[in-house]
Write a protein that holds these residues in place. Structure first.
Motif, PDB file in Angstrom:
ATOM      1  N   UNK A 169       0.852  -1.130  -0.183  1.00  0.00           N
ATOM      2  CA  UNK A 169      -0.025  -0.010   0.111  1.00  0.00           C
ATOM      3  C   UNK A 169       0.864   1.289   0.139  1.00  0.00           C
ATOM      4  N   UNK A 170       0.180   2.602  -0.406  1.00  0.00           N
ATOM      5  CA  UNK A 170       0.877   3.616  -0.283  1.00  0.00           C
ATOM      6  C   UNK A 170       1.513   3.990   0.964  1.00  0.00           C
ATOM      7  N   UNK A 171       0.794   3.409   2.077  1.00  0.00           N
ATOM      8  CA  UNK A 171       1.052   3.815   3.472  1.00  0.00           C
ATOM      9  C   UNK A 171       2.079   3.109   3.697  1.00  0.00           C
ATOM     10  N   UNK A 172       2.265   1.824   3.506  1.00  0.00           N
ATOM     11  CA  UNK A 172       3.481   0.985   3.639  1.00  0.00           C
ATOM     12  C   UNK A 172       4.690   1.486   2.984  1.00  0.00           C
ATOM     13  N   UNK A 173       4.465   2.029   1.552  1.00  0.00           N
ATOM     14  CA  UNK A 173       5.662   2.673   0.873  1.00  0.00           C
ATOM     15  C   UNK A 173       6.059   3.769   1.466  1.00  0.00           C
ATOM     16  N   UNK A 174       5.301   4.606   1.915  1.00  0.00           N
ATOM     17  CA  UNK A 174       5.680   5.819   2.985  1.00  0.00           C
ATOM     18  C   UNK A 174       6.587   5.549   3.991  1.00  0.00           C
ATOM     19  N   UNK A 175       6.165   4.331   4.761  1.00  0.00           N
ATOM     20  CA  UNK A 175       6.908   4.013   6.110  1.00  0.00           C
ATOM     21  C   UNK A 175       8.241   3.381   5.670  1.00  0.00           C
ATOM     22  N   UNK A 176       8.260   2.579   4.552  1.00  0.00           N
ATOM     23  CA  UNK A 176       9.437   1.928   4.125  1.00  0.00           C
ATOM     24  C   UNK A 176      10.496   2.789   3.656  1.00  0.00           C
ATOM     25  N   UNK A 177       9.970   3.722   2.899  1.00  0.00           N
ATOM     26  CA  UNK A 177      11.097   4.610   2.024  1.00  0.00           C
ATOM     27  C   UNK A 177      12.005   3.921   1.120  1.00  0.00           C
ATOM     28  N   UNK A 178      11.470   3.231   0.306  1.00  0.00           N
ATOM     29  CA  UNK A 178      12.476   2.462  -0.808  1.00  0.00           C
ATOM     30  C   UNK A 178      13.258   3.463  -1.680  1.00  0.00           C
ATOM     31  N   UNK A 179      14.277   2.951  -2.263  1.00  0.00           N
ATOM     32  CA  UNK A 179      15.185   3.685  -3.247  1.00  0.00           C
ATOM     33  C   UNK A 179      14.568   4.163  -4.319  1.00  0.00           C
ATOM     34  N   UNK A 180      13.553   3.408  -4.835  1.00  0.00           N
ATOM     35  CA  UNK A 180      13.002   3.641  -6.077  1.00  0.00           C
ATOM     36  C   UNK A 180      11.663   3.014  -6.245  1.00  0.00           C
ATOM     37  N   UNK A 181      10.645   3.651  -6.685  1.00  0.00           N
ATOM     38  CA  UNK A 181       9.281   2.919  -7.065  1.00  0.00           C
ATOM     39  C   UNK A 181       9.058   2.973  -8.226  1.00  0.00           C
ATOM     40  N   UNK A 182       8.245   2.279  -9.005  1.00  0.00           N
ATOM     41  CA  UNK A 182       7.671   2.453 -10.466  1.00  0.00           C
ATOM     42  C   UNK A 182       6.430   1.978 -10.681  1.00  0.00           C
ATOM     43  N   UNK A 183       5.538   3.009 -10.279  1.00  0.00           N
ATOM     44  CA  UNK A 183       4.063   2.553 -10.494  1.00  0.00           C
ATOM     45  C   UNK A 183       3.803   2.695 -11.880  1.00  0.00           C
ATOM     46  N   UNK A 184       2.695   1.880 -12.372  1.00  0.00           N
ATOM     47  CA  UNK A 184       2.034   2.331 -13.776  1.00  0.00           C
ATOM     48  C   UNK A 184       1.154   3.131 -13.702  1.00  0.00           C
ATOM     49  N   UNK A 185       0.404   3.744 -14.661  1.00  0.00           N
ATOM     50  CA  UNK A 185      -0.557   4.637 -14.683  1.00  0.00           C
ATOM     51  C   UNK A 185      -1.684   4.488 -13.682  1.00  0.00           C
ATOM     52  N   UNK A 186      -2.267   3.168 -13.800  1.00  0.00           N
ATOM     53  CA  UNK A 186      -3.149   2.828 -12.778  1.00  0.00           C
ATOM     54  C   UNK A 186      -2.838   2.996 -11.262  1.00  0.00           C
ATOM     55  N   UNK A 187      -1.689   2.587 -10.996  1.00  0.00           N
ATOM     56  CA  UNK A 187      -1.180   2.503  -9.647  1.00  0.00           C
ATOM     57  C   UNK A 187      -0.725   3.949  -9.117  1.00  0.00           C
ATOM     58  N   UNK A 188      -0.325   4.835 -10.041  1.00  0.00           N
ATOM     59  CA  UNK A 188      -0.158   6.204  -9.879  1.00  0.00           C
ATOM     60  C   UNK A 188      -1.399   6.986  -9.543  1.00  0.00           C
ATOM     61  N   UNK A 189      -2.335   6.735 -10.340  1.00  0.00           N
ATOM     62  CA  UNK A 189      -3.670   7.224 -10.171  1.00  0.00           C
ATOM     63  C   UNK A 189      -4.159   6.934  -8.594  1.00  0.00           C
ATOM     64  N   UNK A 190      -4.041   5.524  -8.239  1.00  0.00           N
ATOM     65  CA  UNK A 190      -4.560   5.103  -7.027  1.00  0.00           C
ATOM     66  C   UNK A 190      -3.701   5.702  -5.900  1.00  0.00           C
TER      67      UNK A 190
END
Length: 196
Positions: A169-190
């Motif tokens: 989830x976005x909340x998990x990504x924010x907490x984890x702080x990865x070096x890089x993410x690569x969302x596709x168009x639908x994921x970026x919209x989400x």
């Protein structure tokens, strides 16, 4: 530089063609391709095609895993399979002459979180010169929290972590702080709530 790709829930992508497909009737289809797939596997293929050595760590089901691993090795990939009971899932895409394609996705294996210990062993030693790319979905029986805990251990050892997964989830990504993410168009919209 050491690069490791993780594919925890791979799939066989089967494409077939039926000239006169009719729902609710028997249709004859011809298989046009069958590929060992998954986002992480595809990252490994792209790296390999560009002369970049990498290790593809893949969880595979014992029922059809040998065929999967054989296909990856045929493509020239350096693969480290981790075997669990069950089958790798299959995605069947039916193409027709005039209508849009139809896709059927079968369930795959289910495993428990202890398999992540074997995944870590296959990854091996990491440091600040290591990139670990986790992409794709997580199989049944493993939580996103368990995968992120494993990745956090690698991050603490200096590895740069790439995440491209709807299972996180976005909340998990924010907490984890990865070096890089690569969302596709639908994921970026989400993630952003913005129509792109």
């Amino acid at each position: 530089m050491k690069i490791v790709t993780l594919t925890l829930n791979p799939a066989f992508d089967v494409h077939c063609f039926a000239e006169n497909f009719k729902p609710y009737h028997e249709s004859i289809a011809k298989i046009t391709s069958k590929e060992a797939g998954g986002k992480g596997v595809n990252v490994s293929r792209a790296l390999q095609a560009n002369g970049v050595n990498n290790l593809a760590v893949v969880i595979v089901g014992t029922d059809n895993g040998e065929e999967f691993v054989k296909a990856l090795k045929k493509d020239g990939l350096n693969v480290a399979p981790v075997y669990v009971d069950g089958r790798i899932r299959e995605n069947i895409t039916l193409h027709e002459t005039e209508n849009p394609e139809t896709r059927i996705s079968f369930d795959g294996f289910e495993c428990d979180e202890s398999v992540l210990l074997q995944v870590q062993l296959e990854i091996g030693a990491v440091d600040e010169n290591t990139i670990v790319s986790f992409t794709g979905s997580i199989p049944k029986g493993i939580s996103a929290t368990a995968v992120l805990t494993m990745l956090e251990n690698l991050k603490k050892q200096g590895a740069k972590i790439v995440i491209d997964s709807r299972s996180v989830s976005l909340e998990q990504l924010k907490a984890f702080k990865p070096w890089l993410i690569k969302p596709n168009k639908d994921e970026a919209k989400h993630y952003t709530g913005i129509e792109l």
